[in-house]
Design an enzyme around this catalytic site. Structure first.
Site, PDB file in Angstrom:
ATOM      1  N   HIS A   1       0.833  -1.222   0.000  1.00  0.00           N
ATOM      2  CA  HIS A   1       0.000   0.000   0.000  1.00  0.00           C
ATOM      3  C   HIS A   1       0.861   1.263   0.000  1.00  0.00           C
ATOM      4  O   HIS A   1       0.440   2.293   0.526  1.00  0.00           O
ATOM      5  CB  HIS A   1      -0.942   0.038   1.205  1.00  0.00           C
ATOM      6  CG  HIS A   1      -1.686  -1.233   1.436  1.00  0.00           C
ATOM      7  ND1 HIS A   1      -2.891  -1.524   0.823  1.00  0.00           N
ATOM      8  CD2 HIS A   1      -1.375  -2.328   2.191  1.00  0.00           C
ATOM      9  CE1 HIS A   1      -3.293  -2.728   1.206  1.00  0.00           C
ATOM     10  NE2 HIS A   1      -2.394  -3.241   2.029  1.00  0.00           N
TER      11      HIS A   1
ATOM     12  N   LYS B   1      16.331  21.522 -12.000  1.00  0.00           N
ATOM     13  CA  LYS B   1      15.681  20.255 -12.295  1.00  0.00           C
ATOM     14  C   LYS B   1      16.587  19.234 -12.984  1.00  0.00           C
ATOM     15  O   LYS B   1      17.406  19.570 -13.821  1.00  0.00           O
ATOM     16  CB  LYS B   1      14.454  20.486 -13.197  1.00  0.00           C
ATOM     17  CG  LYS B   1      13.315  21.178 -12.501  1.00  0.00           C
ATOM     18  CD  LYS B   1      12.661  20.316 -11.430  1.00  0.00           C
ATOM     19  CE  LYS B   1      11.829  19.225 -12.019  1.00  0.00           C
ATOM     20  NZ  LYS B   1      10.443  19.492 -12.165  1.00  0.00           N
TER      21      LYS B   1
END
Ligand code: ARG
Length: 458
Positions: free
Chosen positions: A155, A282
């Site tokens: 999960h 980035k």
């Protein structure tokens, strides 16, 4: 004049020529088409179905065309429709009347099925080799990281500690199964269909076994209708490709996550990342994202061809010409994806310290804590409840289980003793999992050895 023009009084409308011509994409099959024709003509000559001199001329002529095609010297003609008629037209232009005997006992319907089967066989073998390369890279990472602890998730919540080797070996299993699927797809394609004719076989005494032999097929097809109407072998490849892309995509998804500032489990190599035109800081995992994205187009091709085939009455229908672009683009996408993925994976840096630290947060040893109490005689369900209360207590205090003192632990259950601290360390949690298939280093080593043996074997 079209090769089939005998019964027609008008030329084909230009729109139709443009619409139904497949040469722009099936020219890719020239190698298979010409090799197939050489085998067919050889057999026709050997069996005396056409004169031996004509067969020899045809074979010579085809060899010349093959050489020129390989050298990129041939201008394929759109109005000759497809690769099959292009080659035949060219042959007759080059060698004269003997060329007109090539198509004896053959139809484009069995010819195109032969060509695409040959192409599919090569594509399967090519993919198997690329998967072997990827498996080798994964096995190397696994071998180097038998003791590199990391958190395992369910999960997307931290669950139990595992090792990087164990995680990599999960992908090894997936790609070994993929390799198997391509090997099965190869077997499905490895059936020689010439002799099916247009649909009902042929009246000439073709030696089908001989053609199969010449072309390296292990058997001949059993039914002429099926021979020209079957595209299962392509669907086998497309579905194997879809599953393989799904595996690559999951792996890419993990690398993308692991590469985030939040995880920092991996560092992508500069050579396999790209920057932003506006944000100077980035470094984006575009390669992994693009593989994940391209998985969609491969699924699309599988759905596309399944849908083309679902309503087709036997035997050949022109709809089936739609098989080729789907197949070629799938093969290209898969080859590019596997190539760039393997290259990228080899350059990924795993931040082992961050992974190990990540493993110890989030109560990943809670199951082991319950198992500890079970070893001391407590029933598992009672132990589960005790440890649940311990976790709640630690959450309040902002502590991990091993931050508690023995006295504190004893307040939750008297069975806790000094040995609990060793028993719940991350390394101990992993090392205790030593049943087959579990992450203890010795078991993962076994899995690595077994995978290497499987790779060597077939
Ligand atoms: N270009 C066709 C294809 O790809 C070849 C077979 C054509 N046969 C025919 N009778 N139209 O399927």
């Amino acid at each position: 004049m079209k090769l089939w023009g005998g019964r027609f009084e008008k030329a084909t409308d230009g729109l139709v020529d443009d619409f139904h011509s497949s040469i722009s994409f099936d020219k890719r099959l020239f190698e298979q088409d010409i090799t197939g024709s050489i085998a067919h003509a050889t057999m026709l000559g050997e069996e005396g179905i056409i004169p031996a001199e004509d067969a020899a001329k045809i074979v010579e002529g085809l060899k010349g065309i093959l050489e020129d095609a390989r050298a990129g010297k041939i201008e394929w003609m759109v109005d000759a429709e497809d690769i099959h008629m292009n080659v035949e037209t060219l042959l007759t232009q080059r060698i004269g009347d003997a060329g007109k005997r090539l198509h004896t006992g053959r139809s484009r319907n069995d010819q195109v099925a032969l060509d695409t089967r040959m192409y599919a066989k090569a594509a399967c073998r090519e993919t198997e080799a690329m998967l072997e390369e990827l498996l080798g890279a994964l096995l190397d990472i696994a071998q180097d990281n038998l003791h590199t602890i990391m958190p395992g998730y369910t999960h997307m919540q931290k669950a139990q500690p595992i090792t990087l080797a164990h995680h990599m070996m999960a992908y090894v299993q997936m790609f070994l199964r993929d390799r198997n699927r391509f090997s099965n797809a190869y077997k499905a394609a490895d059936v020689m269909v010439l002799g099916s004719g247009a649909l009902a076989g042929t009246t000439y005494p073709l030696n089908r076994e001989r053609v199969a032999d010449l072309l390296g097929f292990s058997r001949i097809s059993d039914n002429s209708l099926d021979g020209v109407a079957d595209r299962d072998y392509m669907l086998d490849y497309l579905s194997a490709a879809s599953i393989c892309m799904m595996h690559l995509s999951r792996f890419c998804e993990e690398l993308i996550l692991w590469n985030t500032n939040e995880f920092r489990f991996v560092e992508m190599d500069d050579a396999f990342a790209t920057g932003s035109s506006i944000m100077p800081q980035k470094k984006n995992p575009d390669v992994a994202e693009l593989i994940r994205g391209k998985t969609g187009r491969v699924y699309g091709h599988l759905m596309g061809l399944l849908t083309v085939m679902k309503g087709l009455p036997l035997a050949y229908n022109k709809d089936m010409q739609e098989d080729k672009e789907a197949f070629f683009d799938t093969r290209d996408t898969l080859v590019k994806g596997l190539t760039v993925f393997t290259a990228m994976l080899k350059t990924v840096t795993f931040r082992k310290d961050v992974m190990e630290r990540g493993a110890s947060g989030g109560f990943t040893n809670a199951t082991d804590c319950a198992d500890y109490l079970v070893k001391k005689g407590v029933a598992f369900r009672d132990a589960h409840k005790v440890v649940g209360e311990l976790v709640a207590h630690c959450l309040n205090e902002n502590k991990a289980l091993l931050d508690l003192t023995l006295e504190e632990l004893k307040q939750f259950h008297p069975a806790f003793e000094q040995d609990v601290f060793d028993d719940l360390s991350m390394i101990s949690c992993v090392e205790k999992r030593k049943i087959p298939g579990a992450p203890a280093p010795e078991m993962v080593q076994r899995a690595i050895d077994a995978a290497k043996a499987a790779l060597k074997k077939d």
